[in-house]
Design an enzyme around this catalytic site. Sequence first.
Site: not given
Ligand code: OAD
Length: 248
Positions: A103, A119, A147, A186-187
């Site tokens: 976001v 998101h 609002c 990176g997820t």
């Molecule tokens: P996470 O914090 O769950 O995961 C981050 C990922 O990035 C992990 O798998 C790390 O190993 C990896 N990572 C960290 N540093 C890195 C780097 N320099 N290069 C590559 N990878 C790296 O974040 P998201 O998967 O984005 O949702 O989380 C998903 C959703 O959960 C978010 O969009 C948010 C959250 O709650 C909402 O807000 C709806």
Amino acid sequence: MLDRLTLAAAWIREAPSVAALTGAGISAESGVPTFRGKDGLWRTHRAEELATPGAFARDPLLVWEWYRYRQRIIAGARPNAGHEALAGLERGARDFTLITQNVDGLHARAGSSRIVELHGNIFRARCPVDGSLRDLAGDEPETIPLCPRGHAMRPDVVWFGEALPEGAIALAESASRRAAVFLVVGTSAVVYPAASFATIAKQSGARLVEVNVEETPLTGAADLALRGKAAEILPLLVPGAARSAVGE
Ligand code: OAD
């Protein structure tokens, strides 16, 4: 590793259609904390406790304070070489869609334009009563924006337990089905439906390439899993794509 990077780069170069799903890890090297990492706590709260409709109903000020804190970090951050590589990929590719769970708006600031924000965006507020939107970028107004008729606005982001915007799902789904190469960057791939787009792509015949510092639940399905930082690996997958961030 070099061989695998060369192979992934060739797949990308030759693919008629590429899609990428990004998460907080791509912004880690810009200094934006991830959600589930060791820096994922704010005060004593975890994201999963604050990013919910229930938390906002109980304590809107607390939730807005968290979002204001994150807005300040992001406003002071800059897109990194990973964001720039994906922007370069869009410029060079025949068909490229960037699906992001982030976001933070850093993809747009790096120059990407075909972005599906699953998101929402942290710099937008939405009125739960009339649906009106307010752009919060650049200003530092009251902690809780109001609002037109005085209700508390909420961040225009998707919270746990909420549905994703339908338009975003449709775009992400069709891009995932078209993709010959699908990058997952990176997820942690534990939040759905976001993570399901990688599975949809794989089932539709895409080669799945994961870029992450750790294993994830998607690693087993990946045709190539590249271990390392997005800001270091992505520029190698898209050689020549890096250029200075637009307008920064
Ligand atoms: P996470 O914090 O769950 O995961 C981050 C990922 O990035 C992990 O798998 C790390 O190993 C990896 N990572 C960290 N540093 C890195 C780097 N320099 N290069 C590559 N990878 C790296 O974040 P998201 O998967 O984005 O949702 O989380 C998903 C959703 O959960 C978010 O969009 C948010 C959250 O709650 C909402 O807000 C709806």
